[in-house]
Design a protein around this motif. Structure first.
Motif, PDB file in Angstrom:
ATOM      1  N   UNK A  40      -9.232   8.973   7.572  1.00 43.59           N
ATOM      2  CA  UNK A  40      -7.813   9.359   7.481  1.00 43.59           C
ATOM      3  C   UNK A  40      -6.930   8.324   8.161  1.00 43.59           C
ATOM      4  N   UNK A  41      -5.631   8.426   7.875  1.00 43.09           N
ATOM      5  CA  UNK A  41      -4.674   7.446   8.376  1.00 43.09           C
ATOM      6  C   UNK A  41      -4.536   7.429   9.879  1.00 43.09           C
ATOM      7  N   UNK A  42      -4.555   8.585  10.515  1.00 45.82           N
ATOM      8  CA  UNK A  42      -4.405   8.639  11.972  1.00 45.82           C
ATOM      9  C   UNK A  42      -5.569   7.938  12.667  1.00 45.82           C
ATOM     10  N   UNK A  43      -6.785   8.123  12.148  1.00 41.56           N
ATOM     11  CA  UNK A  43      -7.949   7.433  12.721  1.00 41.56           C
ATOM     12  C   UNK A  43      -7.818   5.929  12.532  1.00 41.56           C
ATOM     13  N   UNK A  44      -7.254   5.531  11.398  1.00 40.72           N
ATOM     14  CA  UNK A  44      -7.047   4.097  11.131  1.00 40.72           C
ATOM     15  C   UNK A  44      -6.093   3.489  12.158  1.00 40.72           C
ATOM     16  N   UNK A  64      -2.240  14.338   5.019  1.00 43.62           N
ATOM     17  CA  UNK A  64      -1.662  13.846   6.274  1.00 43.62           C
ATOM     18  C   UNK A  64      -0.910  12.548   6.019  1.00 43.62           C
ATOM     19  N   UNK A  65      -1.369  11.499   6.634  1.00 45.70           N
ATOM     20  CA  UNK A  65      -0.734  10.185   6.506  1.00 45.70           C
ATOM     21  C   UNK A  65      -1.256   9.495   5.248  1.00 45.70           C
ATOM     22  N   UNK A  69       2.549   5.481   3.848  1.00 43.38           N
ATOM     23  CA  UNK A  69       2.995   5.792   5.213  1.00 43.38           C
ATOM     24  C   UNK A  69       2.146   5.041   6.236  1.00 43.38           C
ATOM     25  N   UNK A  70       0.846   4.949   5.964  1.00 47.83           N
ATOM     26  CA  UNK A  70      -0.039   4.179   6.842  1.00 47.83           C
ATOM     27  C   UNK A  70       0.394   2.714   6.856  1.00 47.83           C
ATOM     28  N   UNK A  71       0.719   2.200   5.667  1.00 44.03           N
ATOM     29  CA  UNK A  71       1.196   0.808   5.586  1.00 44.03           C
ATOM     30  C   UNK A  71       2.431   0.584   6.457  1.00 44.03           C
ATOM     31  N   UNK A  72       3.381   1.513   6.384  1.00 44.17           N
ATOM     32  CA  UNK A  72       4.602   1.399   7.189  1.00 44.17           C
ATOM     33  C   UNK A  72       4.259   1.372   8.682  1.00 44.17           C
ATOM     34  N   UNK A  73       3.308   2.219   9.091  1.00 41.85           N
ATOM     35  CA  UNK A  73       2.894   2.252  10.501  1.00 41.85           C
ATOM     36  C   UNK A  73       2.220   0.945  10.898  1.00 41.85           C
ATOM     37  N   UNK A  74       1.381   0.408  10.014  1.00 36.26           N
ATOM     38  CA  UNK A  74       0.682  -0.847  10.289  1.00 36.26           C
ATOM     39  C   UNK A  74       1.682  -1.980  10.486  1.00 36.26           C
ATOM     40  N   UNK A  95       2.474   1.181  -8.300  1.00 36.53           N
ATOM     41  CA  UNK A  95       2.181  -0.223  -8.006  1.00 36.53           C
ATOM     42  C   UNK A  95       3.455  -0.998  -7.698  1.00 36.53           C
ATOM     43  N   UNK A  96       4.488  -0.759  -8.489  1.00 33.37           N
ATOM     44  CA  UNK A  96       5.762  -1.459  -8.266  1.00 33.37           C
ATOM     45  C   UNK A  96       6.348  -1.096  -6.906  1.00 33.37           C
ATOM     46  N   UNK A  97       6.343   0.209  -6.591  1.00 35.70           N
ATOM     47  CA  UNK A  97       6.887   0.646  -5.311  1.00 35.70           C
ATOM     48  C   UNK A  97       6.093   0.045  -4.158  1.00 35.70           C
ATOM     49  N   UNK A  98       4.765   0.058  -4.271  1.00 40.03           N
ATOM     50  CA  UNK A  98       3.915  -0.455  -3.199  1.00 40.03           C
ATOM     51  C   UNK A  98       4.149  -1.939  -2.959  1.00 40.03           C
TER      52      UNK A  98
END
Length: 446
Positions: A40-44, A64-65, A69-74, A95-98
């Motif tokens: 999960x994202x929080x563990x990452x 969850x994340x 959202x994980x990308x934004x945190x990173x 894909x475009x948004x990412x």
């Protein structure tokens, strides 16, 4: 994470599908990666806090994340790390948004192994390329074009050669010059910068070469000048194309003889500086027009580095915007943490005639005006509109400069067109045409 073996790349793998997580871990370890797998994202995020990864491979849709959202945190932790997202529910819109938000790559599930291998290798190449050391930590990029410039800059930094940095206004020429200084053997000595177009000729000469006490009215004490201030280090001459011809001669002599003579002094002073210069002008055209010395050009342009426009490195816009937003919010004590999705899309798709300098201005305006933690689209549009008005077209800027130049020239020569034409390196016919174009009458200056 275990200790790094044989300098193999470190990869953080994130997916809530346990069977896929095991399968990808086996495959990637077989490719030579040191894989840290989490569900999960929080563990990452916890793994990212205490470890240095070369690339992150994450599922997009997770409880969850999620992946974005994980990308934004990173990006708030490490802006240089490439992030690749996978999804079984992928669409072109996803894909475009990412990618517009700065994600390095996007893979549909089931993942094709060859496609994954190629994308990971591309990401790894970038990750390694953007780690030249602290010398370039202020330059935020993932653009291949910009990374190539940094690679060249690092290699030539070690050599005692003069560097000419070219590129449009606002592309970050002084930032690159400072980075070259930090990567050079002169890093422990001063880095001194001056804009050659910002001062009149007499003041520029005094600033560069210094002056003796009593050399002119107001010179109540001696002044060492920037060449001596930068002794042992680097002197950055910004907008070198605007340097008057008479000073170009003195600069050339200083570089050839490694000596300067302060204004009003009869003594030569030894200097030891590296020269990095920059210009937004086409110096070849300036030489053809007789406004820039050819011998000085070849003395300064031992190595040329050309900075790309912000528009041509659009993949850097999300990284730069986030970093600038964070810096501005901290500086002003404002609780603002991100741009809305449509606001970020507007930033990425704008033309940026003023390059990074304009982006800085836009972000500053947004921080000053926002009343929420998320910057909305209408504030970005408002700031873009305001900054575009302050950035004239090249033709408008050239005409404005030409008019001011002629005005000063005629005022200095008391309306003597022949003398003004000589100083400008033009004949009387050309001078009269230019005066007519800008509605200037020599009689008004007599």
């Amino acid at each position: 994470m275990s200790e790094k073996a044989n300098n193999n790349p470190d990869l953080l793998l994130v997916d809530d599908d346990k069977s896929l997580l095991r399968l990808l871990t086996i495959r990637l370890e077989g490719e030579g990666y040191n894989v840290t797998a989490v569900e999960d994202g929080q563990s990452a995020l916890k793994k990212l806090q205490g470890n240095s990864f070369d690339v992150v491979l994450s599922d997009l849709r997770m409880p969850g994340l999620d992946g974005l959202s994980l990308f934004e945190e990173i990006m708030g932790i490490r802006q240089d790390i490439p992030v690749i997202l996978m999804t079984a529910h992928g669409t072109i819109a996803d894909a475009i948004e990412a990618t517009q938000r700065g994600v390095f790559g996007f893979l549909p599930k089931p993942v094709e192994h060859e496609e994954l291998r190629a994308l990971l290798q591309k990401a790894l190449n970038q990750s390694q390329a953007v780690k030249p050391g602290d010398w370039a930590k202020e330059i935020i990029t993932r653009s291949p074009e910009m990374l190539n410039v940094l690679d060249q800059a690092f290699r030539i930094a070690q050599r005692e050669v003069s560097v000419l940095i070219s590129g449009a206004s606002g592309t970050g020429k002084e930032l690159l010059a400072n980075a070259i200084h930090k990567a050079s053997n002169r890093r422990d000595k001063p880095f001194v910068a001056i804009n050659c177009g910002a001062l009149p000729e007499n003041l520029l000469e005094s600033e560069l070469f210094g002056h003796a006490k009593g050399a002119f009215t107001g010179a109540v004490t001696a002044h060492a000048g920037l060449f001596k201030e930068a002794d042992g280090g680097t002197l950055f001459l910004d907008e070198i194309g605007d340097m008057p011809m008479t000073l170009q001669v003195k600069l050339l002599r200083a570089l050839q003889e490694r000596q300067i003579r302060p204004v009003g002094s009869s003594k030569q002073v030894d200097i030891d500086v590296r020269i990095i210069s920059a210009t937004h002008k086409d110096l070849h055209k300036e030489m053809e027009a007789g406004t820039f010395r050819e011998d000085l050009y070849y003395r300064l342009n031992v190595v040329n580095l050309k900075l790309p426009s912000l528009k041509s490195r659009s993949e850097d816009i999300p990284l730069l915007a986030r970093s600038l937003l964070q810096q501005s919010a901290q500086r002003h004590g404002v609780d603002v943490s991100q741009f809305s999705d449509d606001a970020m899309q507007q930033l990425v798709t704008s033309s940026w005639p003023g390059n990074v300098r304009q982006l800085v201005n836009v972000v500053e305006q947004c921080v000053a005006l926002t009343q929420t933690p998320v910057v909305p689209l209408h504030l970005v549009e408002q700031a873009l509109s305001a900054t575009k008005q302050s950035w004239p077209t090249l033709t408008e800027a050239r005409d404005s400069f030409e008019q001011q130049y002629l005005f000063k020239l005629l005022k200095m020569t008391d309306g003597n067109v022949t003398r003004a034409a000589d100083l400008a390196g033009r004949n009387r016919t050309d001078m009269h045409k230019l005066m007519k174009k800008h509605e200037l009458d020599a009689a008004d200056f007599r």
